[in-house]
Motif scaffolding. Structure first.
Motif, mmCIF file in Angstrom:
data_model
loop_
_atom_site.group_PDB
_atom_site.id
_atom_site.type_symbol
_atom_site.label_atom_id
_atom_site.label_comp_id
_atom_site.label_asym_id
_atom_site.label_seq_id
_atom_site.Cartn_x
_atom_site.Cartn_y
_atom_site.Cartn_z
ATOM 1 N N THR A 41 54.052 22.396 -7.340
ATOM 2 C CA THR A 41 54.502 21.066 -7.773
ATOM 3 C C THR A 41 53.339 20.251 -8.315
ATOM 4 O O THR A 41 53.440 19.586 -9.355
ATOM 5 C CB THR A 41 55.164 20.322 -6.592
ATOM 6 O OG1 THR A 41 56.288 21.075 -6.138
ATOM 7 C CG2 THR A 41 55.611 18.944 -7.014
ATOM 8 N N ALA A 42 52.199 20.302 -7.600
ATOM 9 C CA ALA A 42 51.041 19.535 -8.046
ATOM 10 C C ALA A 42 50.536 20.013 -9.415
ATOM 11 O O ALA A 42 50.134 19.209 -10.268
ATOM 12 C CB ALA A 42 49.927 19.639 -7.002
ATOM 13 N N LEU A 43 50.565 21.316 -9.648
ATOM 14 C CA LEU A 43 50.110 21.847 -10.935
ATOM 15 C C LEU A 43 51.036 21.432 -12.078
ATOM 16 O O LEU A 43 50.581 21.108 -13.183
ATOM 17 C CB LEU A 43 50.007 23.370 -10.867
ATOM 18 C CG LEU A 43 48.854 23.915 -10.008
ATOM 19 C CD1 LEU A 43 48.966 25.429 -9.883
ATOM 20 C CD2 LEU A 43 47.498 23.539 -10.592
ATOM 21 N N ILE A 44 52.332 21.452 -11.810
ATOM 22 C CA ILE A 44 53.291 21.047 -12.852
ATOM 23 C C ILE A 44 53.097 19.582 -13.189
ATOM 24 O O ILE A 44 53.112 19.182 -14.369
ATOM 25 C CB ILE A 44 54.733 21.327 -12.390
ATOM 26 C CG1 ILE A 44 54.967 22.852 -12.324
ATOM 27 C CG2 ILE A 44 55.742 20.670 -13.326
ATOM 28 C CD1 ILE A 44 56.314 23.234 -11.759
ATOM 29 N N ARG A 72 41.317 25.108 -16.873
ATOM 30 C CA ARG A 72 41.162 26.023 -15.729
ATOM 31 C C ARG A 72 40.501 25.317 -14.552
ATOM 32 O O ARG A 72 40.972 25.390 -13.410
ATOM 33 C CB ARG A 72 40.331 27.229 -16.167
ATOM 34 C CG ARG A 72 39.900 28.157 -15.030
ATOM 35 C CD ARG A 72 39.033 29.281 -15.571
ATOM 36 N NE ARG A 72 38.452 30.048 -14.484
ATOM 37 C CZ ARG A 72 37.349 29.711 -13.829
ATOM 38 N NH1 ARG A 72 36.701 28.601 -14.175
ATOM 39 N NH2 ARG A 72 36.886 30.462 -12.846
ATOM 40 N N PHE A 73 39.407 24.605 -14.791
ATOM 41 C CA PHE A 73 38.692 23.920 -13.715
ATOM 42 C C PHE A 73 39.565 22.842 -13.081
ATOM 43 O O PHE A 73 39.596 22.678 -11.861
ATOM 44 C CB PHE A 73 37.411 23.299 -14.277
ATOM 45 C CG PHE A 73 36.600 22.560 -13.260
ATOM 46 C CD1 PHE A 73 35.785 23.242 -12.369
ATOM 47 C CD2 PHE A 73 36.667 21.178 -13.177
ATOM 48 C CE1 PHE A 73 35.040 22.559 -11.411
ATOM 49 C CE2 PHE A 73 35.930 20.493 -12.229
ATOM 50 C CZ PHE A 73 35.105 21.180 -11.343
ATOM 51 N N ASN A 74 40.322 22.132 -13.922
ATOM 52 C CA ASN A 74 41.173 21.073 -13.384
ATOM 53 C C ASN A 74 42.282 21.637 -12.514
ATOM 54 O O ASN A 74 42.634 21.061 -11.470
ATOM 55 C CB ASN A 74 41.760 20.256 -14.536
ATOM 56 C CG ASN A 74 42.554 19.070 -14.063
ATOM 57 O OD1 ASN A 74 43.797 19.114 -14.057
ATOM 58 N ND2 ASN A 74 41.868 18.007 -13.662
ATOM 59 N N ALA A 75 42.861 22.806 -12.925
ATOM 60 C CA ALA A 75 43.935 23.415 -12.135
ATOM 61 C C ALA A 75 43.425 23.816 -10.753
ATOM 62 O O ALA A 75 44.108 23.619 -9.731
ATOM 63 C CB ALA A 75 44.498 24.620 -12.876
ATOM 64 N N LEU A 76 42.228 24.391 -10.679
ATOM 65 C CA LEU A 76 41.660 24.764 -9.383
ATOM 66 C C LEU A 76 41.364 23.530 -8.529
ATOM 67 O O LEU A 76 41.552 23.538 -7.302
ATOM 68 C CB LEU A 76 40.390 25.579 -9.590
ATOM 69 C CG LEU A 76 40.588 26.948 -10.278
ATOM 70 C CD1 LEU A 76 39.241 27.612 -10.535
ATOM 71 C CD2 LEU A 76 41.488 27.855 -9.445
ATOM 72 N N SER A 77 40.921 22.448 -9.152
ATOM 73 C CA SER A 77 40.646 21.220 -8.411
ATOM 74 C C SER A 77 41.920 20.627 -7.835
ATOM 75 O O SER A 77 41.957 20.165 -6.689
ATOM 76 C CB SER A 77 39.967 20.206 -9.329
ATOM 77 O OG SER A 77 38.728 20.693 -9.784
ATOM 78 N N VAL A 78 43.014 20.654 -8.647
ATOM 79 C CA VAL A 78 44.302 20.143 -8.158
ATOM 80 C C VAL A 78 44.769 20.965 -6.965
ATOM 81 O O VAL A 78 45.234 20.434 -5.941
ATOM 82 C CB VAL A 78 45.344 20.156 -9.295
ATOM 83 C CG1 VAL A 78 46.749 19.898 -8.741
ATOM 84 C CG2 VAL A 78 44.987 19.122 -10.348
ATOM 85 N N SER A 79 44.656 22.293 -7.060
ATOM 86 C CA SER A 79 45.068 23.163 -5.952
ATOM 87 C C SER A 79 44.229 22.890 -4.708
ATOM 88 O O SER A 79 44.729 22.870 -3.577
ATOM 89 C CB SER A 79 44.943 24.632 -6.369
ATOM 90 O OG SER A 79 45.717 24.893 -7.515
ATOM 91 N N ARG A 87 40.991 28.119 0.934
ATOM 92 C CA ARG A 87 42.178 28.970 0.916
ATOM 93 C C ARG A 87 42.601 29.337 -0.513
ATOM 94 O O ARG A 87 43.469 30.178 -0.700
ATOM 95 C CB ARG A 87 43.335 28.272 1.634
ATOM 96 C CG ARG A 87 43.099 28.078 3.142
ATOM 97 C CD ARG A 87 44.166 27.164 3.736
ATOM 98 N NE ARG A 87 45.493 27.613 3.391
ATOM 99 C CZ ARG A 87 46.605 26.864 3.509
ATOM 100 N NH1 ARG A 87 46.499 25.618 3.953
ATOM 101 N NH2 ARG A 87 47.776 27.357 3.203
ATOM 102 N N VAL A 88 42.028 28.651 -1.530
ATOM 103 C CA VAL A 88 42.436 28.870 -2.935
ATOM 104 C C VAL A 88 41.640 30.036 -3.508
ATOM 105 O O VAL A 88 40.404 30.019 -3.506
ATOM 106 C CB VAL A 88 42.215 27.599 -3.779
ATOM 107 C CG1 VAL A 88 42.596 27.870 -5.238
ATOM 108 C CG2 VAL A 88 43.029 26.431 -3.215
#
Length: 635
Positions: A41-44, A72-79, A87-88
């Protein structure tokens, strides 16, 4: 049967372990599900629909192809903000970047009296300094200001012929803007006159290279017409203009429409120019044409504000008075009308002595014969001198006789005006009578008839009875008489047949008598500058010495001749040099005479494809790609 205490204890531990395992499994499943949902949900919400998420226990795997490294970097930060970052697990990749497209190379060349400015983006392989030198040679030493930027990308197709053509055009256009892209050249320029405008358009169209789109916008200031002249006739040949002038398009169109209404066939032509005596010019001309149409014959001549309406012989006097009176009353105040009704034709038997006559005929080869009557020796000498000045000292045959009886007072003026008119045609005949002048002839100037009519109206007056039958012959037009490439080469061959370009032993300097030969060749090439051709300067040696040394020497000498031509203001963008060493003898190398014949410089035409430049090099003489083999040009 009673269970022992040990069995009961073991069973209790086993049951507890089972319950603990079931509880842990259930809790892990809940955590896994919730983590997957929360991260996805956070990524969407962060616009990372490209990211894929799956969980493995407490581990959250994030995968997919990111559009760029920042995404890519932003997606990992959001996760990492939704679950603990440890855990990511990063399983993402980054989409390969698209190759950077080559830039659109273009050059804007601006030339005026202050110099030449170059603006734009060009291939890094272009020798800009050499191109600036070429422009200085082509444009007679003007200052060249280079504002170009360079990019190290391959030279695009058609860039070289487009730039070559632009440089050729620049040499001929002192006030111009030339825009060059690969395969397209746009030229905006100003000519000094209408004739120059037509000449430039014809020349630049002929020189345009194949597959290069050329756009020409060449304007010219309107000519100053002095006097501002119009002459309209209606006779047995129909209604027509001998000369027509207007100061704007709307006035011109109205005048031509009135002429067609009076019986003129075809579209007609009317020169736009400066010098109109009054804005009422179109209205006055239209009134005059309508008046002449009512008379059904005669001539109408405007010279500035002076108007002459000459009726045809035999016109009804009452009709003439009515038409002339109405025209004189309605013309704008600035115009002055002189209306002439010719005397009735003489009755048969009352002809009297033959009228005085003077004729001058000009043959196609240039010979001019003068016959007829002149009043005295002074006028005779004046007319002969005037004719020799106009047509050439050796071209005039004088056969006029001196006899003043019956000649009008203005006879010398009429004769000289007729000769001036005859000089405007390539061949023809002018006949001067007591009350009329007629000229028939052929000219290579499309505007000859209008110019002759203007000249005669100025010299003889607007009411003069003038008949002109001047035809245009395109074969006599200087623009249609350009030499062929073969004729240009033959001119050079004649020069080289008389005197060779020679060099001192081991030298590549063009000096002494050879410099004089190059001067003659430069003059011949300048005369052919508007001819579309590719030329090769070929250097040859005899067989004495090493073959490689002879090749290099011939290359250097051919290049020396090319550079010498450039120093003499010859456009060299369509000329290449090449050395052949001893490989193409024309005589026996075993004799001194044969070796002398083999040591030579030749000029010859080459096919456009043979002269096409190589894509990997830029010519150091004109800033364009070269097609020479290695070692062809030596510095």
């Amino acid at each position: 049967m009673r269970l022992g205490p040990k069995i009961i204890t073991v069973g209790a531990f086993a049951l507890a372990a089972l319950l603990a395992w079931l509880s842990a499994t259930l809790a892990a499943g809940v955590i896994e599900t919730r983590s997957h949902s929360a991260v996805r949900t956070a990524l969407i919400e962060a616009n990372h629909e490209w990211a894929r998420v799956h969980t493995d226990g407490l581990q959250v795997h994030v995968g997919g192809e990111a559009p760029n490294e920042a995404a890519r970097f932003n997606a990992l930060s959001v996760s990492g903000r939704v679950v603990e970052a440890s855990r990511v697990i990063d399983g993402t990749t980054v989409r390969p970047a698209a190759p950077v497209a080559a830039p659109a190379f273009s050059v804007e060349i601006l030339r005026n009296d202050e110099g030449v400015q170059l603006i734009g983006l060009v291939p890094a392989a272009l020798d800009r300094e050499a191109m600036a030198e070429e422009i200085r040679a082509l444009a007679e030493g003007v200052e060249v200001t280079d504002f170009l930027e360079a990019a190290d990308y391959p030279v695009p197709p058609l860039w070289v012929p487009s730039l070559n053509y632009a440089l050729d055009a620049l040499a001929r256009l002192p006030r111009s803007k030339i825009s060059v892209t690969a395969g397209a050249v746009s030229i905006t320029a100003i000519g000094n006159s209408r004739d120059e405008q037509r000449r430039l358009e014809t020349m630049l169209s002929r020189l345009s290279p194949e597959n290069v789109a050329v756009s020409l916008d060449i304007s010219a200031p309107r000519p100053v017409i002095t006097p501002f002249t119009l002459r309209f006739l209606i006779d047995d040949r129909g209604a027509r203009f001998d000369a027509c002038s207007a100061d704007n398009e709307r006035g011109r169109d109205r005048i031509l429409a009135a002429a067609r209404a009076a019986g003129m066939e075809g579209k007609g032509a009317c020169t736009l120019g400066l010098g109109v005596p009054t804005p009422e010019w179109p209205n006055a001309v239209i009134m005059g044409i309508e008046a002449l149409a009512r008379l059904e014959g005669g001539s109408l001549t405007f010279s500035d504000a002076d108007v002459a309406l000459v009726a045809a012989q035999g016109t009804d006097p009452a009709l003439f008075d009515d038409v002339a009176g109405a025209l004189g009353s309605n013309l704008p105040a600035v115009f002055s009308l002189n209306a002439v009704l010719p005397e009735p034709a003489a009755e048969p038997g009352d002809e009297g002595p033959p009228p005085p006559e003077f004729t001058a005929s000009r043959a196609p080869e240039g010979a001019v014969e003068l016959r007829g009557r002149l009043p005295n020796a002074t006028v005779h000498a004046t007319v002969e001198s005037f004719a020799r000045a106009r047509f050439g000292v050796d071209a005039v045959y004088m056969a006029a006789r001196q006899e003043a009886d019956g000649l009008p007072e203005d006879w010398p003026v009429r004769v000289l005006a007729g000769l001036a008119a005859l000089s405007e045609v390539d061949h023809g005949r002018v006949t001067v009578l007591e009350s009329s002048l007629s000229l028939t002839g052929t000219s290579g100037n499309e505007n000859a008839r209008a110019e002759i009519a203007r000249l005669l109206a100025e010299k003889l007056g607007e009411e003069a009875d003038i008949t002109l039958a001047v035809t245009y012959d395109e074969r006599l037009d200087p623009l249609a008489d350009l030499p062929t490439p073969e004729e240009c080469i033959r001119r050079i061959e004649v020069i080289l047949a008389a005197r060779k370009i020679t060099f001192a032993p081991g030298s590549t300097e063009v000096e002494g008598e050879s410099a004089e030969v190059v001067d003659e060749i430069a003059e011949a090439l300048r005369a052919c500058r508007d001819v579309d051709m590719q030329i090769e300067i070929a250097g040859h040696t005899d067989s004495q010495g090493r073959e490689q040394m002879n090749l290099e020497l011939s290359e250097a000498r051919a290049l020396a001749v090319l550079e010498a031509l450039g120093e003499r203001r010859v456009p060299i963008s369509r000329i290449r040099s090449k050395g052949y060493g001893e490989t193409q003898p024309i005589a026996d190398n075993d004799t001194a005479e044969g070796r002398e014949a083999n040591r030579r410089i030749e000029f010859r035409l080459v096919a456009a494809g043979d002269a096409a430049p190589d894509e990997d090099a830029i010519d150091d003489a004109d800033g364009t790609d070269t097609a020479e083999p290695e070692g062809e040009r030596t510095e």
